[in-house]
Design a protein around this motif. Structure first.
Motif, PDB file in Angstrom:
ATOM      1  N   ASP A 148      76.093  18.832  98.004  1.00  0.00           N
ATOM      2  CA  ASP A 148      76.308  20.211  98.439  1.00  0.00           C
ATOM      3  C   ASP A 148      75.053  21.064  98.331  1.00  0.00           C
ATOM      4  O   ASP A 148      74.932  22.093  99.001  1.00  0.00           O
ATOM      5  CB  ASP A 148      77.405  20.864  97.587  1.00  0.00           C
ATOM      6  N   LEU A 149      74.119  20.639  97.460  1.00  0.00           N
ATOM      7  CA  LEU A 149      72.905  21.408  97.202  1.00  0.00           C
ATOM      8  C   LEU A 149      71.723  20.465  97.038  1.00  0.00           C
ATOM      9  O   LEU A 149      71.901  19.287  96.690  1.00  0.00           O
ATOM     10  CB  LEU A 149      73.052  22.258  95.934  1.00  0.00           C
ATOM     11  N   VAL A 150      70.522  20.987  97.259  1.00  0.00           N
ATOM     12  CA  VAL A 150      69.286  20.249  97.020  1.00  0.00           C
ATOM     13  C   VAL A 150      68.416  21.100  96.102  1.00  0.00           C
ATOM     14  O   VAL A 150      68.241  22.305  96.336  1.00  0.00           O
ATOM     15  CB  VAL A 150      68.533  19.950  98.329  1.00  0.00           C
ATOM     16  N   ALA A 151      67.871  20.487  95.050  1.00  0.00           N
ATOM     17  CA  ALA A 151      67.067  21.220  94.078  1.00  0.00           C
ATOM     18  C   ALA A 151      65.783  20.460  93.794  1.00  0.00           C
ATOM     19  O   ALA A 151      65.687  19.246  94.030  1.00  0.00           O
ATOM     20  CB  ALA A 151      67.847  21.433  92.779  1.00  0.00           C
ATOM     21  N   SER A 152      64.783  21.168  93.269  1.00  0.00           N
ATOM     22  CA  SER A 152      63.510  20.545  92.934  1.00  0.00           C
ATOM     23  C   SER A 152      62.940  21.180  91.682  1.00  0.00           C
ATOM     24  O   SER A 152      63.334  22.284  91.294  1.00  0.00           O
ATOM     25  CB  SER A 152      62.515  20.687  94.093  1.00  0.00           C
ATOM     26  N   THR A 153      61.997  20.480  91.033  1.00  0.00           N
ATOM     27  CA  THR A 153      61.422  20.986  89.787  1.00  0.00           C
ATOM     28  C   THR A 153      59.916  21.174  89.862  1.00  0.00           C
ATOM     29  O   THR A 153      59.330  21.705  88.922  1.00  0.00           O
ATOM     30  CB  THR A 153      61.722  20.030  88.611  1.00  0.00           C
ATOM     31  N   SER A 154      59.263  20.743  90.943  1.00  0.00           N
ATOM     32  CA  SER A 154      57.802  20.822  91.047  1.00  0.00           C
ATOM     33  C   SER A 154      57.404  21.455  92.364  1.00  0.00           C
ATOM     34  O   SER A 154      58.132  21.390  93.365  1.00  0.00           O
ATOM     35  CB  SER A 154      57.179  19.424  90.955  1.00  0.00           C
ATOM     36  N   GLU A 155      56.204  22.054  92.374  1.00  0.00           N
ATOM     37  CA  GLU A 155      55.733  22.720  93.578  1.00  0.00           C
ATOM     38  C   GLU A 155      55.603  21.757  94.746  1.00  0.00           C
ATOM     39  O   GLU A 155      55.849  22.114  95.897  1.00  0.00           O
ATOM     40  CB  GLU A 155      54.398  23.409  93.302  1.00  0.00           C
ATOM     41  N   SER A 156      55.225  20.514  94.471  1.00  0.00           N
ATOM     42  CA  SER A 156      55.050  19.543  95.547  1.00  0.00           C
ATOM     43  C   SER A 156      56.362  19.197  96.243  1.00  0.00           C
ATOM     44  O   SER A 156      56.352  18.619  97.332  1.00  0.00           O
ATOM     45  CB  SER A 156      54.411  18.259  95.001  1.00  0.00           C
ATOM     46  N   ASP A 157      57.496  19.556  95.629  1.00  0.00           N
ATOM     47  CA  ASP A 157      58.803  19.245  96.222  1.00  0.00           C
ATOM     48  C   ASP A 157      59.441  20.424  96.939  1.00  0.00           C
ATOM     49  O   ASP A 157      60.514  20.288  97.527  1.00  0.00           O
ATOM     50  CB  ASP A 157      59.769  18.756  95.134  1.00  0.00           C
TER      51      ASP A 157
END
Length: 418
Positions: free
Chosen positions: A76-85
């Motif tokens: 349902d969602l997409v998340a990231s933890t780094s700027e490159s993502d």
């Protein structure tokens, strides 16, 4: 509970995603690397059974794996933890029709040419700049603005690849390093801007729908980021006092930049950097839609009770914000220092840290071999200092630095003859 596809190359031993997020085993599809889960195989099995491991995290193939996993698990969602993502997560949301930061917003927060062009059109002060798609672009810009100037990757982070051009010899040196550069010398990859003289600041917090939810500025110490990379110096920062006359213009600049760039409806952490010169007016360096690095998130948590990296990630995953408005003036302020690796085998201080307000953590083991500062946040030790006033924080950090450089040692090692 929404199901989330999470991009993360951060080691699970250092960033405990399973502690930050709710119901991970049933809701999080973790896309990561074998290296990131070393030493945390039990955590991976228990909390992220729907994980996907990719051998070359930054390759285009990773985005294909991400989309296949997202469709297979019906996320349902997409998340990231780094700027490159940031951009790849936005592209996947657009492909799947999912909410959150979309490509136009992600591009504005990643591509420094788009960022500065958009900010300038909204009346925000930025350095003179240009896209560098050829040698002619670079030389033409230098003809127009003169030296010194700065050339940098448009999608860079952590000052990697940045070069200060003080004369023609520096241009020659920049062009000569093409074969070794991680960023290709191709159209769309590089930019140049005029060199700004002034003190260097950062503003960090949470934003949503084109406005600041809460934030606070800090000032980088010493020669700042560039000096750390080129002179192997320590890197530091101290939060500004509530009555510091520079806080208001930095806060205003931050609000203006975030209002100017395409907004994300989902709350996101942000990290803005700016200079203030002799005229007292801030000039935008750049802004990112993720939490600041080094110990910025830890310092913010010490003062306001909110860890920005954690808060930003939880918000992307559908959790409510912990702090929904600007808090009043804090009862204490915080600062931090990254002490650089030296050259040779590390000999840590023999005794405990003598500064009572400092929390010192070694990042290198005794005997580990240092080769100087190889990337921006690399450190032999880090320290968080908290005190009642900014002046007390600075004073304690100076005492800490004097002790560290006197007490820590580096023993030169002979090269391996074999």
């Amino acid at each position: 509970m929404p199901k989330v596809l999470l991009f993360s190359r951060q080691p699970l031993t250092g960033r405990p995603l399973h502690e930050w997020l709710d119901d991970t085993a049933g809701s999080v599809v973790l896309l990561t690397t074998p290296k990131a889960v070393e030493g945390a195989e039990d955590v991976l099995a228990e909390h992220f059974p729907m994980h996907r491991l990719v051998p070359d995290y930054h390759s285009w193939a990773t985005e294909q794996v991400a989309e296949e996993a997202a469709r297979a698990h019906g996320v349902d969602l997409v998340a990231s933890t780094s700027e490159s993502d940031v951009l790849r997560a936005a592209r996947l949301r657009a492909r799947l029709g999912l909410p959150g930061q979309q490509p136009a917003s992600a591009t504005a927060y990643r591509d420094k040419v788009v960022m500065k062009r958009t900010a300038r059109e909204a009346g925000v002060r930025v350095p003179a700049f240009t896209a560098v798609d050829s040698v002619a672009d670079l030389l033409g810009f230098l003809d127009a603005v003169g030296y010194p100037a700065v050339v940098k990757p448009r999608f860079g982070a952590g000052s990697e690849g940045v070069a200060v051009l003080r004369g023609p010899e520096d241009v020659t040196a920049f062009l000569a390093r093409q074969r070794e550069a991680e960023v290709p010398y191709l159209p769309g990859q590089w930019m140049a801007e005029s060199f700004v003289h002034g003190d260097f600041f950062h503003v960090d917090g949470i934003m949503r729908d084109g406005r600041v939810v809460h934030a606070w500025p800090g000032q980088y110490g010493g020669g700042g980021i560039a000096q750390r990379l080129w002179e192997d110096s320590h890197m530091s920062s101290v939060m500004l006092a509530p009555d510091d006359p520079r806080r208001a213009p930095l806060t205003q600049l931050t609000g203006d930049v975030i209002a100017a760039l395409p907004a994300s409806p989902t709350p996101l952490a942000f990290h803005l950097e700016a200079w203030i010169g002799d005229d007292g007016e801030p000039v935008l360096c750049e802004i990112a839609s993720r939490a600041g690095g080094a110990l910025i998130a830890e310092a913010y948590e010490r003062v306001f009770g909110v860890q920005l990296a954690k808060e930003g990630l939880r918000a992307q995953c559908g959790s409510a914000l912990t702090l929904t408005a600007q808090p009043p003036a804090p009862a204490e302020l915080a600062g931090w220092t990254l002490f650089p690796p030296g050259y040779g085998a590390f000999v840590p201080p023999a005794g405990p840290c003598p500064v009572p307000t400092a929390e010192l953590t070694l990042r290198m083991a005794p005997g580990a071999v240092g080769r100087g500062v190889e990337h921006l946040t690399q450190s032999a030790a880090v320290a968080l200092v908290a005190a009642r006033t900014a002046e007390e924080v600075r004073k304690d950090m100076e005492e800490l630095a004097r002790w560290w450089y006197a007490a820590a040692g580096w023993v030169r090692t002979e090269p391996d003859a074999s």
